[in-house]
Scaffold this motif. Sequence first.
Motif, PDB file in Angstrom:
ATOM      1  N   TYR A 123       6.673   3.276   5.591  1.00 11.22           N
ATOM      2  CA  TYR A 123       6.179   2.788   6.870  1.00 11.22           C
ATOM      3  C   TYR A 123       4.909   3.564   7.177  1.00 11.22           C
ATOM      4  O   TYR A 123       4.854   4.781   7.019  1.00 11.22           O
ATOM      5  N   VAL A 124       3.870   2.852   7.622  1.00 10.01           N
ATOM      6  CA  VAL A 124       2.571   3.476   7.843  1.00 10.01           C
ATOM      7  C   VAL A 124       2.152   3.313   9.294  1.00 10.01           C
ATOM      8  O   VAL A 124       2.242   2.230   9.871  1.00 10.01           O
ATOM      9  N   SER A 125       1.707   4.416   9.887  1.00 11.22           N
ATOM     10  CA  SER A 125       1.163   4.369  11.244  1.00 11.22           C
ATOM     11  C   SER A 125      -0.178   5.079  11.271  1.00 11.22           C
ATOM     12  O   SER A 125      -0.416   6.014  10.512  1.00 11.22           O
ATOM     13  N   THR A 126      -1.057   4.618  12.150  1.00 15.81           N
ATOM     14  CA  THR A 126      -2.353   5.242  12.331  1.00 15.81           C
ATOM     15  C   THR A 126      -2.354   6.033  13.627  1.00 15.81           C
ATOM     16  O   THR A 126      -1.388   6.012  14.388  1.00 15.81           O
ATOM     17  N   GLU A 127      -3.448   6.727  13.902  1.00 18.59           N
ATOM     18  CA  GLU A 127      -3.514   7.594  15.077  1.00 18.59           C
ATOM     19  C   GLU A 127      -3.212   6.843  16.362  1.00 18.59           C
ATOM     20  O   GLU A 127      -2.497   7.339  17.231  1.00 18.59           O
ATOM     21  N   GLU A 128      -3.750   5.621  16.504  1.00 13.16           N
ATOM     22  CA  GLU A 128      -3.547   4.861  17.730  1.00 13.16           C
ATOM     23  C   GLU A 128      -2.091   4.437  17.918  1.00 13.16           C
ATOM     24  O   GLU A 128      -1.659   4.172  19.027  1.00 13.16           O
ATOM     25  N   GLU A 129      -1.339   4.401  16.837  1.00 14.44           N
ATOM     26  CA  GLU A 129       0.038   3.898  16.905  1.00 14.44           C
ATOM     27  C   GLU A 129       1.078   5.010  17.005  1.00 14.44           C
ATOM     28  O   GLU A 129       2.255   4.732  17.132  1.00 14.44           O
ATOM     29  N   PRO A 145       4.721  -1.308  10.132  1.00 14.80           N
ATOM     30  CA  PRO A 145       4.728  -2.168   8.938  1.00 14.80           C
ATOM     31  C   PRO A 145       4.968  -1.369   7.672  1.00 14.80           C
ATOM     32  O   PRO A 145       4.654  -0.181   7.587  1.00 14.80           O
ATOM     33  N   LEU A 146       5.515  -2.046   6.670  1.00 22.78           N
ATOM     34  CA  LEU A 146       5.835  -1.425   5.397  1.00 22.78           C
ATOM     35  C   LEU A 146       4.698  -1.689   4.403  1.00 22.78           C
ATOM     36  O   LEU A 146       4.208  -2.810   4.293  1.00 22.78           O
ATOM     37  N   PHE A 147       4.297  -0.635   3.686  1.00 14.48           N
ATOM     38  CA  PHE A 147       3.236  -0.749   2.695  1.00 14.48           C
ATOM     39  C   PHE A 147       3.683  -0.128   1.381  1.00 14.48           C
ATOM     40  O   PHE A 147       4.479   0.816   1.370  1.00 14.48           O
ATOM     41  N   ARG A 186      -8.748   8.624  -7.367  1.00 14.73           N
ATOM     42  CA  ARG A 186      -9.707   8.925  -6.302  1.00 14.73           C
ATOM     43  C   ARG A 186      -9.291   8.379  -4.943  1.00 14.73           C
ATOM     44  O   ARG A 186      -9.733   8.893  -3.914  1.00 14.73           O
ATOM     45  N   PHE A 187      -8.454   7.341  -4.920  1.00 15.60           N
ATOM     46  CA  PHE A 187      -8.123   6.680  -3.665  1.00 15.60           C
ATOM     47  C   PHE A 187      -6.622   6.466  -3.508  1.00 15.60           C
ATOM     48  O   PHE A 187      -5.897   6.313  -4.502  1.00 15.60           O
ATOM     49  N   LEU A 188      -6.190   6.433  -2.257  1.00 19.78           N
ATOM     50  CA  LEU A 188      -4.828   6.050  -1.912  1.00 19.78           C
ATOM     51  C   LEU A 188      -4.885   4.619  -1.392  1.00 19.78           C
ATOM     52  O   LEU A 188      -5.508   4.344  -0.360  1.00 19.78           O
ATOM     53  N   TYR A 189      -4.257   3.694  -2.131  1.00 21.87           N
ATOM     54  CA  TYR A 189      -4.247   2.291  -1.745  1.00 21.87           C
ATOM     55  C   TYR A 189      -2.990   1.970  -0.941  1.00 21.87           C
ATOM     56  O   TYR A 189      -1.914   2.516  -1.203  1.00 21.87           O
ATOM     57  N   LEU A 190      -3.131   1.059   0.025  1.00 19.21           N
ATOM     58  CA  LEU A 190      -2.011   0.636   0.853  1.00 19.21           C
ATOM     59  C   LEU A 190      -1.943  -0.879   0.837  1.00 19.21           C
ATOM     60  O   LEU A 190      -2.801  -1.563   1.407  1.00 19.21           O
ATOM     61  N   ASP A 191      -0.929  -1.425   0.153  1.00 16.61           N
ATOM     62  CA  ASP A 191      -0.759  -2.864   0.037  1.00 16.61           C
ATOM     63  C   ASP A 191       0.357  -3.326   0.968  1.00 16.61           C
ATOM     64  O   ASP A 191       1.495  -2.849   0.860  1.00 16.61           O
ATOM     65  N   PRO A 192       0.069  -4.255   1.917  1.00 15.59           N
ATOM     66  CA  PRO A 192       1.097  -4.738   2.851  1.00 15.59           C
ATOM     67  C   PRO A 192       2.288  -5.347   2.111  1.00 15.59           C
ATOM     68  O   PRO A 192       2.116  -6.075   1.136  1.00 15.59           O
ATOM     69  N   GLN A 193       3.503  -5.050   2.598  1.00 18.95           N
ATOM     70  CA  GLN A 193       4.723  -5.577   1.991  1.00 18.95           C
ATOM     71  C   GLN A 193       5.404  -6.619   2.865  1.00 18.95           C
ATOM     72  O   GLN A 193       6.537  -6.998   2.620  1.00 18.95           O
ATOM     73  N   GLY A 194       4.693  -7.098   3.886  1.00 19.94           N
ATOM     74  CA  GLY A 194       5.251  -8.106   4.776  1.00 19.94           C
ATOM     75  C   GLY A 194       4.149  -8.704   5.628  1.00 19.94           C
ATOM     76  O   GLY A 194       3.019  -8.190   5.669  1.00 19.94           O
ATOM     77  N   PRO A 195       4.448  -9.801   6.350  1.00 23.89           N
ATOM     78  CA  PRO A 195       3.419 -10.482   7.153  1.00 23.89           C
ATOM     79  C   PRO A 195       2.898  -9.628   8.317  1.00 23.89           C
ATOM     80  O   PRO A 195       1.798  -9.865   8.809  1.00 23.89           O
ATOM     81  N   GLU A 196       3.693  -8.641   8.753  1.00 22.33           N
ATOM     82  CA  GLU A 196       3.256  -7.813   9.880  1.00 22.33           C
ATOM     83  C   GLU A 196       2.224  -6.773   9.483  1.00 22.33           C
ATOM     84  O   GLU A 196       1.558  -6.163  10.330  1.00 22.33           O
ATOM     85  N   GLY A 197       2.079  -6.534   8.184  1.00 28.61           N
ATOM     86  CA  GLY A 197       1.140  -5.522   7.722  1.00 28.61           C
ATOM     87  C   GLY A 197      -0.266  -6.081   7.557  1.00 28.61           C
ATOM     88  O   GLY A 197      -0.454  -7.155   6.986  1.00 28.61           O
TER      89      GLY A 197
END
Length: 233
Positions: free
Chosen positions: A118-124, A132-134, A143-154
Amino acid sequence: MAGSEGKLVRSKSGLRIVALNEGMQSPLLLAEPPWVPDKECPQCLSCTVKFDFLHRRHHCRRCGRCFCGSCSNNNIVLHRMCFVDPVRHCKDCVPISMKENEFYEKQLKTLTNGCSFYVSTEEELLDNKTFPLFLCKLSQDHRFLYLDPQGPEGKDQMPVALFRVDSTAILGASTDSQGNRVATGMQFNYRDELGTQCVMRLMAPDSGAKRAGMAWVAAMQKAMKMIMDQREK
């Protein structure tokens, strides 16, 4: 070189595979150390034997210091410098490279395979809604951390560049039956492409994926420690 185009170069330390573009290099890698000049090394830095025709001078490929053959007779794989073959190490550097090699050979695959969080940002952070699940995974070039949505809410998220991460923190830490500290989440404090300070939190679901999440967080802890330690040098 994993996940990026590279070229084969020969240095005085051996054959290495390096990125075609230095800006595309993994933040996990180390630069070759400068060798201590021969004139500054009259004797072995470990056993103090004086160098002569019988006791030749050798340089540790990891630290660049001078040693006799007996004190630098360990040829170890050095993933962080991308040497093609095992290279000479002094006794002090052997356990460091061995520990890092365990990360490269086992835990790095865990990071690139990814894990669900589950991923949250500062505003959340103060919201009570379900996050949402990623699928969070390290890019093949590390070099990068990728975040792929695992549902329609992401919603699509911009990748987080590891070289822009300023600090990390462990979330949901507890102690297991053997007294080891374990965690189910991680916070990243980083700067986006515009230099804006951002916060992102990852939390493993309370399900069968929780153990996998703990393993992923532990591997990312080691990766970030390697990066942060190198920045401080």
